[in-house]
Design an enzyme around this catalytic site. Structure first.
Site, PDB file in Angstrom:
ATOM      1  N   LYS A  47       3.370  35.832  31.532  1.00 45.21           N
ATOM      2  CA  LYS A  47       2.894  35.642  30.278  1.00 45.21           C
ATOM      3  C   LYS A  47       3.603  34.124  30.544  1.00 45.21           C
ATOM      4  O   LYS A  47       4.633  33.593  30.722  1.00 45.21           O
ATOM      5  CB  LYS A  47       3.526  35.703  28.778  1.00 45.21           C
ATOM      6  CG  LYS A  47       2.626  35.352  27.543  1.00 45.21           C
ATOM      7  CD  LYS A  47       3.408  35.755  26.599  1.00 45.21           C
ATOM      8  CE  LYS A  47       2.974  35.288  25.157  1.00 45.21           C
ATOM      9  NZ  LYS A  47       3.748  36.251  23.579  1.00 45.21           N
TER      10      LYS A  47
HETATM   11  C1  E4P Z   1       1.877  35.949  20.734  1.00 44.55           C
HETATM   12  O1  E4P Z   1       1.903  36.513  21.925  1.00 44.55           O
HETATM   13  C2  E4P Z   1       2.627  35.469  20.358  1.00 44.55           C
HETATM   14  O2  E4P Z   1       3.688  34.860  20.401  1.00 44.55           O
HETATM   15  C3  E4P Z   1       2.820  35.486  18.733  1.00 44.55           C
HETATM   16  O3  E4P Z   1       1.719  35.635  18.428  1.00 44.55           O
HETATM   17  C4  E4P Z   1       3.205  33.913  18.352  1.00 44.55           C
HETATM   18  O4  E4P Z   1       3.152  34.461  16.674  1.00 44.55           O
HETATM   19  P1  E4P Z   1       3.953  32.958  15.835  1.00 44.55           P
HETATM   20  O5  E4P Z   1       2.850  31.768  15.435  1.00 44.55           O
HETATM   21  O6  E4P Z   1       3.247  34.226  14.214  1.00 44.55           O
HETATM   22  O7  E4P Z   1       5.522  32.771  15.626  1.00 44.55           O
END
Ligand code: E4P
Length: 232
Positions: free
Chosen positions: A83
């Protein structure tokens, strides 16, 4: 639509994976910090539980270090998706890793223009954050509609739209209506998808009526009934 679980909590992942409905996992540095565990340990364990893509995020912000971190993370297991954040260095890293056959999830996407760049960089997944947009009164689902529309114009793009920052079941339903490929769900939202009060009410009534018959499916012999069914 594929369902990923958005957590680094291994117990939650095991519980939910047992439903057979989990296609992958996403983590981020905040979720790793919340787990209280060593990053590489927890990612390796998750990758052994779920055969689908498991996102593990680099911590560096410059291209050479991001690339070195990404290559190291990718060595943990073949189902690791590295990522990277949607920055110039992140997309440079995405291009090199993708060209080398590593899955890359480009995260922190908040515009259709950014999603277009990620597809051109060969990302396996683009992660637009719907909940964080909704939080600032910018409709997150409109971004999903725009990205899905743009990607459909260019069938050679292989990037899947991974809807992130999901807060409730309606986000999932709306994303599915738009044809997004993946929703990554916090465990509580995945559990909420199962729930409906009329299901609970209907089941309670069926169980009460069944109990009144005094029967048991498992205690009944089946042979005579099979012969009867096949004779018809
Ligand atoms: C997924 O890859 C993201 O890191 C995650 O959905 C972020 O979610 P949040 O906005 O609830 O922290």
């Amino acid at each position: 639509m594929k369902f990923f679980v958005d957590t680094a909590d291994v117990k939650e992942i095991r519980d939910l994976a047992a439903t057979g409905l989990v296609d992958g996992v996403t983590t981020n540095p905040s979720l790793i910090a919340k787990s209280g565990r060593r990053f590489l340990d927890v990612v390796a364990e998750i990758a052994s539980i779920v055969p689908g893509p498991v996102s593990a995020e680099v911590a560096a912000t410059d291209h050479p270090t991001m690339l070195a971190e990404g290559r190291k993370l990718a060595k943990i297991a073949p189902n690791i998706a590295v990522k990277v954040p949607l920055t110039v260095d992140g997309l440079k890293t995405c291009k090199v890793l993708s060209d080398g056959g590593t899955m890359v999830n480009v995260t922190l996407c908040f515009s259709a223009a950014q999603a277009l760049l990620a597809a051109k960089a060969g990302a396996s997944f683009i992660s637009p954050f719907v909940g964080r947009l909704d939080d600032i009164s910018a409709p997150g689902m409109e971004l999903i509609a725009d990205i899905c529309q743009i990607y459909r114009q260019y069938p050679h793009f292989k990037t899947e739209v991974l809807v992130a920052s999901i807060r409730h079941p309606l986000h999932v339903v709306d994303a599915a209506k738009l044809g997004a490929h993946v929703s990554t769900l916090p465990p509580n939202v995945l559990r909420q998808l199962f729930a409906h009060p009329l299901t609970d009410k209907g089941l309670a009534a069926f169980l009460a009526d069944w109990a009144s018959t005094g029967q048991s499916i498992l205690e009944e012999p089946i042979e005579d009934r099979r012969a009867l069914a096949q004779a018809r």
